[in-house]
Design an enzyme around this catalytic site. Structure first.
Site, short mmCIF file in Angstrom:
data_model
loop_
_atom_site.label_atom_id
_atom_site.label_comp_id
_atom_site.label_asym_id
_atom_site.label_seq_id
_atom_site.Cartn_x
_atom_site.Cartn_y
_atom_site.Cartn_z
N ASP A 1 -0.80 -5.24 9.44
CA ASP A 1 -1.75 -4.22 9.01
C ASP A 1 -3.05 -4.95 8.65
O ASP A 1 -3.10 -5.70 7.67
CB ASP A 1 -1.19 -3.47 7.79
CG ASP A 1 -2.13 -2.37 7.32
OD1 ASP A 1 -3.27 -2.29 7.82
OD2 ASP A 1 -1.73 -1.60 6.43
N LYS B 1 -13.23 -0.19 6.29
CA LYS B 1 -13.80 -1.02 5.22
C LYS B 1 -14.86 -1.98 5.75
O LYS B 1 -15.96 -2.04 5.22
CB LYS B 1 -12.71 -1.86 4.54
CG LYS B 1 -11.36 -1.19 4.43
CD LYS B 1 -11.26 -0.27 3.27
CE LYS B 1 -9.98 0.53 3.37
NZ LYS B 1 -9.55 1.12 2.17
N TRP C 1 0.86 -1.19 0.00
CA TRP C 1 0.00 0.00 0.00
C TRP C 1 0.90 1.25 0.00
O TRP C 1 1.80 1.35 0.82
CB TRP C 1 -0.89 -0.04 1.25
CG TRP C 1 -1.80 1.14 1.42
CD1 TRP C 1 -2.61 1.67 0.48
CD2 TRP C 1 -1.99 1.91 2.62
NE1 TRP C 1 -3.31 2.73 1.02
CE2 TRP C 1 -2.95 2.90 2.33
CE3 TRP C 1 -1.45 1.86 3.91
CZ2 TRP C 1 -3.37 3.83 3.28
CZ3 TRP C 1 -1.87 2.77 4.84
CH2 TRP C 1 -2.82 3.75 4.52
#
Ligand code: KET
Length: 533
Positions: free
Chosen positions: A343, A379, A262
């Protein structure tokens, strides 16, 4: 000169303050008349920061001239400036440049000068003086969030935003989960609630439920009370607080990031002062995991390195290790004494099953060793703008967990003091209520399944068009994104001719796609691949 100099009184205050500072400067005292410039630098800094260049310049000049002619000559010579006879407005720039004043230095100086000084010099700069930030360059837009900005400017009716990883409904609209709406209604109706500050570590019930969500309830670390959990500002904030903690309490280790990863990881960790390295992860030939390269790189990293791992649904590749590969990775990391930092931004989004998506993290937490976990509810609960997440540090003992928490509090107090209350209250209400929790889990499965459907539909549409290439990776990749293999030029064609917006690395946010937009995307990909546009 009208307006350049403020009232005589104010000027007198400034000059008096300056002279006092010059006398009390330890170096100035030690080397009186010997040309020490530090106190002058401090005052020039304050001048630059208070928008009152004229006042300060006159004070500085006066001191330089009256206090010590030798000092003035030295200044003039070493910086090729003429202090007497140069217009004030030009000297402002020369002084700033001559001393190369950085923003940190400025900040420190201002706080040390105190309020009295600052309030003595609050005049606006004269209209003719040079703007303080004239040389600041325009920064590029963020590679991910900038895609939405470009999309917003496009007036085409067929435009499609597949840039940012945010879930959309079948109609392409943002989605507020029903379980979240119900939780908000409960919160709004509860008159006993207030808007007081949360503690630095956030909402205790939220922290407990968050760590229990990612680690199973009977995880030894939870049973033994040796996990410190701190509510943070979504996934990004959790990563950043974790990075700041490591910079302070694990400072010599580099952090190894998967290649690719990312994009914001590459901003967060250096911003905390950590040295950033990478390990092999994705094999662009096979479009799968480069497990051999990864293991080799983890083995050759110096013992005790920090290793960043995506808990599931690796972004941007959509390629996750298989369970047996995770086991090999875990063993290497533990054998080498590395520190894993997970993460977890997509728990539930990979498979639709919360515990399946947490399996890798749980295997690390179950082996007794330390790890860090950054969790996001952006999310999986659709709480993007609420900025709700958590940092958990799994420790060896309860005592150590308590100590770590106390240190993280110091970091947070200085950064943003305490986290916001609303998002954490929503999560706590949803997770803490059996019915709402079940409703949320079913909505989460619905979102994950819709993404899987989109994969299938896009794949079929490309097969139907006989678009050259093997597109099976669209089906095989996991999570929100398809790492399509389309290159920068092809993406540019899709944006220019089809108004399809996505990141230039070829990543497609499948969550932004719907049955009605699949044909348009397939046309765009086909045209970009065949050069038929
Ligand atoms: N980790 C990963 C891997 C990640 O993809 C994101 C967000 C985050 C953390 C942070 O999310 P937060 O909203 O701070 O909880 N990724 C999407 C959005 C972004 O770039 O900010 C994205 O990749 O589109």
């Amino acid at each position: 000169m009208v307006g350049l100099y403020p009232t005589i009184e104010r000027r007198a205050i400034v000059i008096a303050a300056f002279e006092k500072e010059a006398q009390s400067s330890p170096l100035g005292k030690k080397r009186e008349g010997g040309g020490d410039l530090r106190h002058l630098q401090r005052f020039t800094a304050a001048m630059a920061a208070t928008n009152s260049s004229a006042v300060f310049l006159s004070a500085v000049d006066r001191c330089a001239a009256a206090d010590s002619p030798g000092k003035r000559t030295l200044l003039e010579r070493s910086h090729s400036v003429r202090l007497v006879g140069t217009p004030v407005t030009r000297r402002a720039a020369v002084w700033r440049k001559a001393f190369g004043l950085g923003s940190n230095f400025l900040r420190r100086t201002i706080s040390s000068l105190g309020f009295a000084m600052a309030s003595a010099v609050t005049e606006k700069p004269p209209a003719t003086s040079k703007c303080l930030w004239e040389d600041v360059e325009m920064a590029p837009e963020d590679p991910i969030l900038g895609v939405t900005l470009a999309y917003n400017k496009d007036t085409s009716a067929v435009k499609l935003n597949l840039g940012v990883g945010a879930y959309r409904t079948e109609e392409g609209k943002p989605f507020v989960l029903e379980s979240v709406r119900k939780a908000e209604a409960i919160l709004a109706a509860d008159r006993s609630r207030n808007k007081e500050y949360l503690p630095i570590t956030g909402l205790a019930a939220f922290n407990k439920l968050s760590r229990e969500l990612i680690l199973e309830n009977d995880c030894p670390a939870l049973v033994e009370n040796r996990v410190a959990t701190i509510q943070c500002l979504s996934g990004t904030g959790s990563l950043r607080v974790g990075a700041d903690f490591l910079a302070a309490h694990y400072p010599n280790a580099a952090i190894y990031l998967p290649d690719p990863t990312w994009g914001n990881h590459k901003g967060i960790f250096p911003a905390s002062g950590l040295c950033m390295k990478k390990y092999r992860y994705y094999n662009s030939q096979s479009r799968g995991l480069d497990i051999e390269g990864m293991i080799k790189d983890l083995k050759s990293a110096p013992s005790g390195s920090v290793v960043l791992l995506h808990g599931c649904a690796h972004n941007p590749t959509g390629v996750d290790p298989l369970p047996e590969q995770w086991e090999v990775i875990r063993q290497v990391i533990r054998d080498k004494g590395h520190l894993p930092f997970f993460d977890c931004a997509y728990q539930g989004f990979a498979s639709g099953d919360l515990s399946q998506d947490a399996a890798a993290v749980r295997s690390f937490a179950g082996d007794g060793g330390e790890l860090l976990i950054a969790q996001s509810f952006a999310k999986n609960m659709g709480l993007y703008g609420e900025r709700v997440g958590a940092l958990s540090v799994v420790c060896r003992s309860e005592v150590i967990a308590k100590k770590l928490e106390s240190q993280v509090k110091i970091i947070i107090r200085k950064m943003y003091s305490s986290p916001p209350i609303h998002g954490a209250s929503i999560v706590t209400t949803v997770l803490g209520d059996k019915e709402l929790r079940e409703e949320w889990m079913s909505e989460l499965r619905g979102m994950a399944n819709r993404i899987i459907q989109m994969r299938k539909q896009l794949y079929d549409a490309l097969i139907l068009r006989e678009t050259p290439g093997d597109w099976s990776h669209i089906l095989n990749q996991i999570g929100m994104f398809t790492y399509s293999g389309l290159n920068k030029e092809q993406v540019a064609v899709m944006t220019r001719d089809y108004h399809v917006y996505m990141t230039s690395n070829g990543r497609i946010s499948m969550a932004g796609l719907s049955p009605s937009t699949v044909p348009h995307l397939a046309d765009a990909i086909h045209a970009a691949v065949t050069g038929n546009n």
